[in-house]
Design an enzyme around this catalytic site. Structure first.
Site, mmCIF file in Angstrom:
data_model
loop_
_atom_site.group_PDB
_atom_site.id
_atom_site.type_symbol
_atom_site.label_atom_id
_atom_site.label_comp_id
_atom_site.label_asym_id
_atom_site.label_seq_id
_atom_site.Cartn_x
_atom_site.Cartn_y
_atom_site.Cartn_z
ATOM 1 N N ARG A 156 55.751 78.029 75.821
ATOM 2 C CA ARG A 156 56.481 78.878 75.006
ATOM 3 C C ARG A 156 57.747 78.092 74.240
ATOM 4 O O ARG A 156 58.180 77.130 74.568
ATOM 5 C CB ARG A 156 57.273 80.047 75.716
ATOM 6 C CG ARG A 156 56.194 80.981 76.350
ATOM 7 C CD ARG A 156 57.063 82.290 76.927
ATOM 8 N NE ARG A 156 55.848 83.216 77.633
ATOM 9 C CZ ARG A 156 55.339 83.098 78.935
ATOM 10 N NH1 ARG A 156 55.596 82.037 79.744
ATOM 11 N NH2 ARG A 156 54.595 84.167 79.374
ATOM 12 N N LYS A 183 59.362 84.477 80.877
ATOM 13 C CA LYS A 183 59.351 86.084 80.949
ATOM 14 C C LYS A 183 59.138 86.307 82.296
ATOM 15 O O LYS A 183 59.423 87.745 82.888
ATOM 16 C CB LYS A 183 58.175 86.655 80.146
ATOM 17 C CG LYS A 183 58.358 86.541 78.800
ATOM 18 C CD LYS A 183 57.228 87.152 78.090
ATOM 19 C CE LYS A 183 57.360 87.196 76.350
ATOM 20 N NZ LYS A 183 56.255 87.671 75.586
ATOM 21 N N HIS A 256 53.279 79.733 69.198
ATOM 22 C CA HIS A 256 52.595 81.062 70.088
ATOM 23 C C HIS A 256 51.090 80.876 69.855
ATOM 24 O O HIS A 256 50.317 81.453 70.593
ATOM 25 C CB HIS A 256 53.257 82.499 69.717
ATOM 26 C CG HIS A 256 52.719 83.556 70.726
ATOM 27 N ND1 HIS A 256 53.053 83.430 72.068
ATOM 28 C CD2 HIS A 256 51.949 84.518 70.710
ATOM 29 C CE1 HIS A 256 52.946 84.639 72.845
ATOM 30 N NE2 HIS A 256 52.038 85.070 71.823
ATOM 31 N N ARG A 259 49.407 78.833 72.085
ATOM 32 C CA ARG A 259 49.114 79.495 73.236
ATOM 33 C C ARG A 259 47.644 79.979 73.308
ATOM 34 O O ARG A 259 46.792 79.942 74.214
ATOM 35 C CB ARG A 259 50.081 80.287 73.724
ATOM 36 C CG ARG A 259 51.464 79.629 74.218
ATOM 37 C CD ARG A 259 52.556 80.519 74.320
ATOM 38 N NE ARG A 259 52.347 81.367 75.729
ATOM 39 C CZ ARG A 259 52.497 80.961 76.987
ATOM 40 N NH1 ARG A 259 52.886 79.933 77.207
ATOM 41 N NH2 ARG A 259 52.093 82.033 78.023
ATOM 42 N N HIS A 283 51.488 83.087 83.312
ATOM 43 C CA HIS A 283 51.302 84.657 83.279
ATOM 44 C C HIS A 283 51.349 85.256 84.615
ATOM 45 O O HIS A 283 50.962 84.800 85.636
ATOM 46 C CB HIS A 283 49.963 84.996 82.309
ATOM 47 C CG HIS A 283 49.790 84.813 80.992
ATOM 48 N ND1 HIS A 283 48.491 84.589 80.493
ATOM 49 C CD2 HIS A 283 50.882 84.625 80.027
ATOM 50 C CE1 HIS A 283 48.862 84.527 79.163
ATOM 51 N NE2 HIS A 283 50.255 84.240 78.786
ATOM 52 N N TYR A 292 44.632 87.096 75.599
ATOM 53 C CA TYR A 292 45.067 85.842 74.818
ATOM 54 C C TYR A 292 43.548 85.145 74.190
ATOM 55 O O TYR A 292 43.791 84.225 73.313
ATOM 56 C CB TYR A 292 45.707 84.541 75.593
ATOM 57 C CG TYR A 292 47.191 84.869 75.653
ATOM 58 C CD1 TYR A 292 47.899 86.231 75.843
ATOM 59 C CD2 TYR A 292 48.373 83.809 75.095
ATOM 60 C CE1 TYR A 292 49.250 86.117 75.834
ATOM 61 C CE2 TYR A 292 49.584 83.952 74.980
ATOM 62 C CZ TYR A 292 50.071 85.211 75.311
ATOM 63 O OH TYR A 292 51.561 85.219 75.467
#
Length: 413
Positions: A156, A183, A256, A259, A283, A292
């Site tokens: 990130r 996160k 992003h 990713r 994740h 994703y």
């Protein structure tokens, strides 16, 4: 309790990243703008929430933005209800108020666009080395390193900004990503690949000569160039670089999107290890990882082809005669078919056998490439089908007659 007091209570009671705090406060600010800053959140019922939703969507707010507000406000209301901050409320007015947003376009970046961006950055590096002049993105060697870190690791944006000098372990080939930036609040490591290692080695060497300490921010362009004045590198500087890449390549690029690209590329590999992809992106669950991954239509096509091979579907596929002497047939009708096939259910000529004038005739593999062979084969198949159906009907009649005789004999006895 006012909207501001609600967000203050929630943020105070939870260990949230700065970015998360901003989202929660933005949600209550939106609530206050509509209902008034001094409104008490206890007086807002479900009907009022739905009216607000309809109005704000009509005014042009995207469905995804509304869902963000709805999700965070629902969370804060649930917290307040659970802890007795709203004793008079028993039902959460934001429950099930989300709407179905349109499917987003692909967030991946095509390989050609990535290659074009990489080549441009490398060109800028050479220009700065040979001319000692500042280029569009300077210092180019630093931004090339940033670009490749996002490409190879998929970390990130905020995680890259928080990497310290001591977090890069070239000896063991690992980069430590601090949990405070994630996160998931989980610390994890990403491997340093062969293509990334020399760039990181150069970065560390330059950082050492510039007097960096072990706990200093490693990716800090301000300390590598006199053209910057800030003490700490921020999000705007990285986003500014990617805007220039987007303008140059004509393809939108962001960290992003890298990713999403990495996740999709990994799932195109032979082993297609979803757990590996999940771990690399850090994740919490597989559902997030799956969201994703873009559909791989080439892989779909291969799987569908393998299925047709296994089931023998290609034995009847029509192919254009590539011998260099295409055959042409006049349009046929059912009267052109042999008498034996007329009147038999399902005996109409298949669509790939009836041709208009000037249409190239297909051949049928593995039969001989001629319409006569196809017609003869169709006759045989139709006759066989007719004979089989007649035999089955005769067998059923004989079986019924035997059953009737046996039943009659039982009652007679």
């Amino acid at each position: 309790m006012t909207p501001k007091e609600l967000s203050d209570e929630y943020v105070h009671d939870h260990d949230l990243r700065d970015a998360s705090q901003k989202i929660y406060r933005a949600s209550t600010n939106a609530l206050a703008r509509h209902f008034g800053a001094e409104v008490t959140v206890e007086t807002i019922d479900r009907r009022a929430v739905l009216s607000w939703r309809n109005q704000i969507l009509e005014d042009g707010l995207s469905k995804r933005s509304w869902n963000t507000y709805s999700s965070h406000l629902r969370t804060m209301y649930s917290y307040a209800i659970e802890h007795g901050l709203m004793p008079q409320i028993t039902a959460n007015p934001f429950k099930k108020t989300a709407v179905q947003p349109p499917k987003r376009k692909s967030k991946t970046v095509e390989r050609d666009a990535i290659g074009k961006a990489r080549d441009w950055l490398r060109y800028l590096v050479e220009v700065e080395q040979h001319t000692r002049r500042r280029t569009t993105i300077t210092p180019a060697w630093f931004w090339l390193t940033v670009f490749e870190v996002f490409y190879y690791t998929g970390i990130r944006l905020n995680a890259l900004l928080c990497i310290r000098v001591e977090d890069v372990d070239l000896e063991n080939g690992l980069i430590l990503v601090c949990g405070d930036t994630e996160k998931t609040h989980r610390e994890y490591q990403v491997p340093i690949t062969e293509g990334l290692e020399p760039l990181l080695q150069t970065l560390l060497n330059k950082a050492k000569r510039a007097g960096f300490k072990r706990r200093d921010q490693l990716f800090n362009v301000n300390r590598f160039s006199k053209h910057y004045r800030g003490e700490v590198m921020n999000l705007d500087q990285i986003e500014g670089m990617y805007k220039k890449l987007t303008k140059t390549t004509g393809v939108r690029m962001t960290p992003h999107r890298f990713r999403h690209t990495l996740a999709t590329d990994l799932m195109k590999q032979p082993d297609r290890n979803i757990h590996l992809t999940k771990s690399l992106l850090n994740h919490s669950n597989l559902a997030t990882t799956m969201s994703y991954i873009e559909a791989d239509y080439d892989h779909m096509r291969d799987v569908m082809h393998e299925r047709s091979l296994a089931q023998g579907a290609l034995n009847r596929v029509a192919r254009v005669d590539d011998t260099g002497a295409p055959k042409r047939l006049q349009k046929q009708t059912t009267d052109d078919w042999p008498v034996e096939t007329q009147g038999i259910p399902g005996s109409q000529p298949p669509s790939h056998v009836s041709f208009g004038a000037g249409t190239m005739a297909p051949s049928f593999a593995p039969l001989e490439p001629s319409i006569e062979s196809a017609t003869m084969q169709f006759q045989h198949n139709a006759l066989f089908t007719l004979m089989s159906s007649q035999l089955r009907a005769l067998s059923r009649r004989e079986g019924a007659e035997r059953s009737s005789r046996a039943l009659a004999a039982r009652f007679t006895t």
